[in-house]
Design a protein around this motif. Sequence first.
Motif, PDB file in Angstrom:
ATOM      1  N   LEU A 222     -34.618 -31.298 -44.831  1.00 45.64           N
ATOM      2  CA  LEU A 222     -33.584 -32.283 -45.153  1.00 45.64           C
ATOM      3  C   LEU A 222     -32.412 -31.666 -45.898  1.00 45.64           C
ATOM      4  CD1 LEU A 222     -35.790 -35.347 -46.135  1.00 45.64           C
ATOM      5  CD2 LEU A 222     -34.646 -34.871 -43.962  1.00 45.64           C
ATOM      6  N   ILE A 223     -32.689 -30.641 -46.686  1.00 46.86           N
ATOM      7  CA  ILE A 223     -31.626 -29.994 -47.457  1.00 46.86           C
ATOM      8  C   ILE A 223     -30.974 -28.863 -46.672  1.00 46.86           C
ATOM      9  CG2 ILE A 223     -31.152 -28.628 -49.537  1.00 46.86           C
ATOM     10  CD1 ILE A 223     -33.548 -30.118 -50.822  1.00 46.86           C
ATOM     11  N   CYS A 224     -31.788 -27.998 -46.111  1.00 47.71           N
ATOM     12  CA  CYS A 224     -31.266 -26.750 -45.538  1.00 47.71           C
ATOM     13  C   CYS A 224     -30.846 -26.827 -44.074  1.00 47.71           C
ATOM     14  CB  CYS A 224     -32.295 -25.643 -45.701  1.00 47.71           C
ATOM     15  SG  CYS A 224     -32.581 -25.214 -47.425  1.00 47.71           S
ATOM     16  N   TRP A 225     -31.547 -27.597 -43.253  1.00 54.80           N
ATOM     17  CA  TRP A 225     -31.206 -27.588 -41.817  1.00 54.80           C
ATOM     18  C   TRP A 225     -29.760 -27.977 -41.554  1.00 54.80           C
ATOM     19  CZ3 TRP A 225     -33.363 -25.360 -37.719  1.00 54.80           C
ATOM     20  CH2 TRP A 225     -34.655 -24.898 -37.860  1.00 54.80           C
ATOM     21  N   PRO A 226     -29.196 -28.979 -42.227  1.00 55.38           N
ATOM     22  CA  PRO A 226     -27.769 -29.269 -41.995  1.00 55.38           C
ATOM     23  C   PRO A 226     -26.864 -28.100 -42.404  1.00 55.38           C
ATOM     24  CG  PRO A 226     -28.841 -31.149 -43.008  1.00 55.38           C
ATOM     25  CD  PRO A 226     -29.825 -30.013 -43.057  1.00 55.38           C
ATOM     26  N   ILE A 227     -27.225 -27.394 -43.464  1.00 58.07           N
ATOM     27  CA  ILE A 227     -26.442 -26.230 -43.900  1.00 58.07           C
ATOM     28  C   ILE A 227     -26.580 -25.103 -42.880  1.00 58.07           C
ATOM     29  CG2 ILE A 227     -26.257 -24.414 -45.656  1.00 58.07           C
ATOM     30  CD1 ILE A 227     -27.286 -26.537 -47.676  1.00 58.07           C
ATOM     31  N   TRP A 228     -27.788 -24.947 -42.334  1.00 54.77           N
ATOM     32  CA  TRP A 228     -28.047 -23.868 -41.386  1.00 54.77           C
ATOM     33  C   TRP A 228     -27.425 -24.128 -40.023  1.00 54.77           C
ATOM     34  CZ3 TRP A 228     -33.881 -23.812 -42.857  1.00 54.77           C
ATOM     35  CH2 TRP A 228     -34.029 -23.143 -44.075  1.00 54.77           C
ATOM     36  N   GLY A 229     -26.943 -25.319 -39.795  1.00 51.37           N
ATOM     37  CA  GLY A 229     -26.253 -25.587 -38.539  1.00 51.37           C
ATOM     38  C   GLY A 229     -27.049 -26.361 -37.514  1.00 51.37           C
ATOM     39  N   SER A 230     -28.039 -27.095 -37.945  1.00 50.12           N
ATOM     40  CA  SER A 230     -28.825 -27.883 -37.000  1.00 50.12           C
ATOM     41  C   SER A 230     -28.828 -29.337 -37.432  1.00 50.12           C
ATOM     42  CB  SER A 230     -30.263 -27.370 -36.938  1.00 50.12           C
ATOM     43  OG  SER A 230     -31.015 -28.149 -36.039  1.00 50.12           O
TER      44      SER A 230
END
Length: 82
Positions: A63-71
Amino acid sequence: MQSTPRLVSLTSLAAAFASVADPRRRASVTYPLGALLTLVVSAILANHTSVLAIAEWGRGKRLICWPIWGSRRVALRVNRPS
């Protein structure tokens, strides 16, 4: 001579990996390659080195990292051995 460690943000790491050409067939792509590469490097830096540990760590950070990682996709499937 001792080198000074460099800090790298997740967004700059994800941006660098986003430029890597994806050799996979489009039909089989579930997650963007850049997001997966960022996940793997981040997990290894957090001392999660097995495939299962990386997948579980990534699932916990989705929930935190996937949007930052581009997904946009945040459901990470983990197939545990029986």
